[in-house]
Design an enzyme around this catalytic site. Structure first.
Site, PDB file in Angstrom:
ATOM      1  CD  GLU A 191      -2.851  -1.272   2.327  1.00 40.73           C
ATOM      2  OE1 GLU A 191      -2.260  -1.644   3.358  1.00 40.73           O
ATOM      3  OE2 GLU A 191      -4.066  -1.023   2.276  1.00 40.73           O
ATOM      4  CD  GLU A 209      -3.260  -6.490   3.686  1.00 42.67           C
ATOM      5  OE1 GLU A 209      -3.294  -7.188   2.642  1.00 42.67           O
ATOM      6  OE2 GLU A 209      -2.699  -5.373   3.739  1.00 42.67           O
TER       7      GLU A 209
HETATM    8  N1  3HC Z   1       4.440  -8.093  11.667  1.00 44.17           N
HETATM    9  C1  3HC Z   1       5.236  -8.454  12.697  1.00 44.17           C
HETATM   10  N2  3HC Z   1       6.074  -9.494  12.652  1.00 44.17           N
HETATM   11  C2  3HC Z   1       6.099 -10.207  11.525  1.00 44.17           C
HETATM   12  C3  3HC Z   1       5.301  -9.896  10.416  1.00 44.17           C
HETATM   13  C4  3HC Z   1       4.441  -8.777  10.511  1.00 44.17           C
HETATM   14  N3  3HC Z   1       3.662  -8.412   9.511  1.00 44.17           N
HETATM   15  N4  3HC Z   1       5.560 -10.788   9.436  1.00 44.17           N
HETATM   16  C5  3HC Z   1       6.485 -11.613   9.921  1.00 44.17           C
HETATM   17  N5  3HC Z   1       6.816 -11.275  11.174  1.00 44.17           N
HETATM   18  C6  3HC Z   1       7.803 -11.918  12.038  1.00 44.17           C
HETATM   19  C7  3HC Z   1       7.469 -13.384  12.293  1.00 44.17           C
HETATM   20  O1  3HC Z   1       6.551 -13.528  13.363  1.00 44.17           O
HETATM   21  C8  3HC Z   1       8.831 -13.956  12.586  1.00 44.17           C
HETATM   22  O2  3HC Z   1       9.131 -13.630  13.908  1.00 44.17           O
HETATM   23  P1  3HC Z   1      10.070 -14.599  14.777  1.00 44.17           P
HETATM   24  O3  3HC Z   1      11.387 -14.636  14.080  1.00 44.17           O
HETATM   25  O4  3HC Z   1      10.082 -13.962  16.115  1.00 44.17           O
HETATM   26  O5  3HC Z   1       9.378 -15.928  14.754  1.00 44.17           O
HETATM   27  C9  3HC Z   1       9.751 -13.159  11.693  1.00 44.17           C
HETATM   28  O6  3HC Z   1       9.031 -11.958  11.343  1.00 44.17           O
HETATM   29  C10 3HC Z   1      10.138 -13.853  10.409  1.00 44.17           C
HETATM   30  O7  3HC Z   1       8.953 -14.298   9.761  1.00 44.17           O
HETATM   31  P2  3HC Z   1       8.880 -15.702   9.018  1.00 44.17           P
HETATM   32  O8  3HC Z   1       9.439 -16.758   9.901  1.00 44.17           O
HETATM   33  O9  3HC Z   1       7.492 -15.846   8.550  1.00 44.17           O
HETATM   34  O10 3HC Z   1       9.883 -15.461   7.814  1.00 44.17           O
HETATM   35  P3  3HC Z   1       9.766 -15.896   6.304  1.00 44.17           P
HETATM   36  O11 3HC Z   1      10.971 -15.379   5.651  1.00 44.17           O
HETATM   37  O12 3HC Z   1       9.428 -17.343   6.225  1.00 44.17           O
HETATM   38  O13 3HC Z   1       8.484 -15.123   5.716  1.00 44.17           O
HETATM   39  C11 3HC Z   1       7.042 -13.246   5.235  1.00 44.17           C
HETATM   40  C12 3HC Z   1       8.466 -13.739   5.640  1.00 44.17           C
HETATM   41  C13 3HC Z   1       6.706 -13.748   3.825  1.00 44.17           C
HETATM   42  C14 3HC Z   1       7.057 -11.751   5.281  1.00 44.17           C
HETATM   43  C15 3HC Z   1       6.018 -13.853   6.223  1.00 44.17           C
HETATM   44  O14 3HC Z   1       6.443 -13.608   7.534  1.00 44.17           O
HETATM   45  C16 3HC Z   1       4.627 -13.290   6.094  1.00 44.17           C
HETATM   46  O15 3HC Z   1       3.868 -13.732   5.268  1.00 44.17           O
HETATM   47  N6  3HC Z   1       4.288 -12.331   6.970  1.00 44.17           N
HETATM   48  C17 3HC Z   1       2.930 -11.807   7.049  1.00 44.17           C
HETATM   49  C18 3HC Z   1       2.654 -10.834   5.970  1.00 44.17           C
HETATM   50  C19 3HC Z   1       1.294 -10.238   6.130  1.00 44.17           C
HETATM   51  O16 3HC Z   1       0.304 -10.913   6.354  1.00 44.17           O
HETATM   52  N7  3HC Z   1       1.227  -8.919   5.995  1.00 44.17           N
HETATM   53  C20 3HC Z   1      -0.008  -8.210   6.091  1.00 44.17           C
HETATM   54  C21 3HC Z   1      -0.076  -7.623   7.447  1.00 44.17           C
HETATM   55  S1  3HC Z   1      -1.580  -6.793   7.683  1.00 44.17           S
HETATM   56  C22 3HC Z   1      -1.329  -5.258   7.025  1.00 44.17           C
HETATM   57  O17 3HC Z   1      -0.366  -5.007   6.376  1.00 44.17           O
HETATM   58  C23 3HC Z   1      -2.393  -4.276   7.355  1.00 44.17           C
HETATM   59  C24 3HC Z   1      -2.395  -3.110   6.418  1.00 44.17           C
HETATM   60  O18 3HC Z   1      -3.204  -3.383   5.307  1.00 44.17           O
HETATM   61  C25 3HC Z   1      -2.946  -1.888   7.135  1.00 44.17           C
END
Ligand code: 3HC
Ligand code: NAI
Length: 692
Positions: free
Chosen positions: A105, A125
């Site tokens: 975004e 999301e």
């Molecule tokens: N916020 C906070 N922490 C996060 C995070 C996030 N969005 N995404 C990942 N982390 C943390 C994980 O909990 C993990 O923490 P840890 O080491 O303490 O266990 C660390 O980052 C590493 O994450 P992964 O083990 O998942 O690492 P990968 O490399 O396998 O994957 C990723 C990385 C593809 C970014 C995956 O973590 C992911 O899919 N994250 C979620 C993405 C997501 O859903 N984003 C949307 C959020 S909602 C949003 O943006 C609202 C907006 O529209 C207003």
């Protein structure tokens, strides 16, 4: 506080680099720093353009999940992004790694977007039960059209750089040096009027394409609210002014944030990441595994081979004789051909992966493997025989694993000279597709073997959960209680189709009786016959499967089982229903109608009660691990967060009351779990045991 935004300058371009490890989430400090920096840049004469990029492995993973559910703190991301869009000086966003959610975004607020060759972008999301909450549902359709936007928002899928370019989501893919090329792009915009997506009209959709996409989203939503809200919000981008659409989006975002569905999905997201972190394994280095031997190339062995080949391992596949080996290779090939047909891989990839496969009938060759997994018949005699042969053949450092579904690991470990290198790796069928891997810890399994198995699970991209040894481990043990409860209800007036309908309405892809028909009733029958001698006569037992199998009703493959099948369509069979009714009457139990809710509650109670026993026995370390198993291996709806999380939401006092009545009704075999009673007495819940 650590600096979360690094500001530097290259000539007249100011570079804002988000640096908030591990994934540059847009937490409050990042939002504050970004809005302040963009604001400041407006009055700096030296700055003529701005580039926003990310440090480390990823641009940003989006909103900070650890802030979710807490009161939102200013500045809010939509305001930060609106400020970026309003910047009088051009803003270019440089995406690398993953630009997800709020990260995507931010890019939509910028005036141009460039992505690294290997970069991925998306709005995931929906996978957390949410929708983009910082303008994504309103800006994306304005940029790439409503049909493609709805597809991305409702599926949450990530798109690669070439696809992002094709969709018009990015203006350029970096050839070599993302940062340099982003700076050049920004320089080229200096002095021009900057396009603002919020001022643009959403291009009209082809009515048929839009309708088809809406139907697809509704079909795939299966009980999930967020994708359905996406339809509503994306279509508003066609009719409402941006500000109104954005206000509606923000409202929907917070409503969803507070929904049970989002809580369940967020719980699973964190559970997945916690599952591999075992305090007792801290500091233990996994062993290096390159060459994997698989014994038995049947249903499971062939799928396991493909799972390892896909992850880049070298695989040796052993069968009993040439005929069986050829059949196994045909199965492996069949799996690859299916992947080609579905567009997941191309011919070159198939050849490349198969070049790492060494088929053999000579057991001696396994001595070269770092890990050997057996997937031979589910028969203790056969498995023990095999272990004895391996004992004389493998160096005592080779890890040995069994894929058994039910058998005790200890006798197999006893057959090996170094039992500490033995464990269970319980894959689910089809093994190259199913995400779940139960890692079974036998009594003497070493921490190093477990740490190695967890590392393998990560490399295979599986969700790996550690289980202790018991009949059926975590998943099949709970499944047995779930199935038994469904059969008990048949004795009290419910019909298979009513139970299946209730459980499908609960969110299971397929009801339990339909699943049995798919898997084949003869498997359950054979197992029942095998266990008949050891069954406790005081345990409640429903012999209906025996009746069906005696009539040759082995399930879908026989065209009939609990249902009849007409060209693949499942139809209730009056004959089976009469059989069920007659058996029910013969038990002398009172007969009555069941509501869907009661069916669901009885099933969940049986699962949760068994889950509590599994926890108390130390078979599973955390309730969240049980949730991961049931969701990823058994089709429990992910938006309900798994049975233990769901039970917390329902209230453990209610579950306990239902378990007590099940105990009174079902007798031996359904004892209320002591842990359940303890938690209720202490006014605690499973979440407390997760440490959350
Ligand atoms: N916020 C906070 N922490 C996060 C995070 C996030 N969005 N995404 C990942 N982390 C943390 C994980 O909990 C993990 O923490 P840890 O080491 O303490 O266990 C660390 O980052 C590493 O994450 P992964 O083990 O998942 O690492 P990968 O490399 O396998 O994957 C990723 C990385 C593809 C970014 C995956 O973590 C992911 O899919 N994250 C979620 C993405 C997501 O859903 N984003 C949307 C959020 S909602 C949003 O943006 C609202 C907006 O529209 C207003
Ligand atoms: P299968 O019957 O399809 O395959 C077994 C294969 O092992 C056969 O191809 C057979 O020729 C081969 N084999 C037997 N003895 C051998 C030996 N001594 N050396 C080399 N090969 C030998 O069985 P399936 O379904 O693949 O199951 C294998 C194991 O996986 C069992 O322990 C089963 O409980 C377990 N499992 C099965 C699941 C399923 O859904 N089918 C799911 C999870 C585990």
């Amino acid at each position: 506080m650590a600096e979360v935004l690094r500001i530097s300058r290259e000539g007249e371009v100011t570079i804002l680099e988000i640096d908030n490890p591990p994934v540059n989430a847009t937490s409050q400090a990042v939002r504050r720093a970004l809005i302040d920096a963009v604001q400041r840049a407006q009055s700096e004469i030296e700055t003529k353009a701005i580039v926003i990029c990310g440090a480390g492995r990823t641009f940003t993973a989006g909103g900070d999940i650890t802030e979710f559910g807490k009161p939102p703190r200013e500045p809010h991301l939509p305001d930060v992004i609106n400020r970026i869009e309003e910047s009088a000086k051009p803003v270019v966003v440089a995406w690398h790694g993953t630009a997800l959610g709020g990260g995507c975004e931010i890019g939509l607020g910028a005036h141009k977007r460039i992505i690294a060759k290997e970069g991925l972008v998306g709005l995931p999301e929906v996978k957390l039960g949410l929708l983009p909450g910082a303008g994504g549902t309103q800006r994306l359709p304005r940029l790439i059209g409503p049909v493609a936007a709805l597809d991305l928002i409702a599926s949450g899928r990530m798109v690669s750089a070439p696809e992002a370019l094709r969709l018009g989501l990015v203006d350029a893919v970096a050839e070599k040096d993302l940062r340099r090329e982003a700076i050049a792009l920004a320089r080229g915009l200096i002095g021009q009027m900057q396009p603002r997506l919020s001022l643009r009209a959403t291009p009209a959709a082809e009515p048929e394409a839009w309708q088809a996409m809406v139907e697809k989203v509704n079909r795939e939503a299966r009980g999930r609210i967020a994708p359905q809200r996406a339809i509503e919000l994306v279509s508003q981008s066609l009719t409402l002014p941006f500000a109104t659409g954005q206000a509606n989006e923000r409202r929907a975002f917070f409503e969803l944030m507070n929904s049970e569905q989002s809580r369940g999905l967020r719980h699973l997201f964190l559970a997945e990441r916690e599952a591999g972190k075992r305090p007792e394994l801290a500091g233990i280095t996994p062993r290096e595994v390159k060459q994997v031997g698989i014994i038995g190339a049947g249903t499971m062995g062939s799928g396991i081979a493909v799972a390892f080949l896909d992850a880049g391992y070298k695989v040796m596949l052993l069968e009993a004789d040439d005929v069986a080996l050829q059949a196994g290779l045909d199965r492996v090939n069949g799996l690859y051909l299916r992947s080609i047909r579905s567009g997941r891989i191309d011919e070159n990839t198939r050849l490349e992966r198969l070049s790492n496969l060494a088929p053999t009938t000579e057991m001696g060759r396994l001595a070269a493997c770092d890990l050997v997994i057996e997937a031979v018949f589910e028969d203790m005699g056969v498995k023990l025989e095999l272990m004895k042969k391996l004992a004389g053949l493998l160096p005592s450092s080779t890890l040995v694993a069994t894929n058994t579904s039910y058998l005790d690991l200890e006798p197999m470990a006893d057959a090996l000279p170094a039992p500490e290198r033995f464990l269970g790796l319980h894959f689910f069928s089809p093994a190259h597709v199913m995400k779940l891997l139960e890692i079974v810890r036998a009594r003497r399994t070493s921490p190093e073997a477990l740490a190695t198995a967890l590392a393998i699970g990560r490399k295979l991209k599986k969700i790996a959960v550690i289980s202790g040894v018991c009949e059926g481990f975590i998943g099949n043990r709970i499944l047995a209680k779930f199935r038994a409860q469904c059969e008990f209800m048949l004795e009290e007036g419910a019909l298979p189709r009513e139970i299946d309908a209730a459980m499908e309405a609960f969110g299971l892809a397929m009801g339990p009786f339909a699943v049995q028909d798919l898997a084949g009733l003869d498997i359950a029958w054979a197992r029942r016959k095998r266990l008949a001698g050891t069954r406790d006569p005081a345990e409640r037992d429903v012999p209906l499967v025996d009746r069906l199998c005696e009539e040759g009703r082995f399930g879908q493959k026989a065209g009939k089982g609990w249902y009849v099948y007409d060209q693949g369509r499942r139809l209730a069979d009056p004959h089976v229903e009469a059989l069920v009714r007659a058996h029910a009457a013969s038990t002398g139990r009172p007969q009555r109608a069941f509501s869907a809710q009661e069916i669901q509650n009885r099933v969940v109670t049986a699962m949760v009660n068994e889950g509590a026993k599994i926890l108390a026995e130390g078979i599973a370390a955390r309730p969240a691990d049980i949730d991961l198993v049931l969701v990823n291996g058994y089709g429990f709806p992910n938006w309900r967060g798994g049975p233990m999380h769901y039970a917390d939401g329902l209230g453990l006092a209610q579950i306990l009351a239902m378990a007590k009545s099940a105990e009174a009704r079902d007798g031996r075999g359904f004892e209320v779990a002591g842990l359940l009673a303890e938690l209720v007495a202490g006014q605690r819940n499973f979440a407390a045991l997760n440490g959350g």
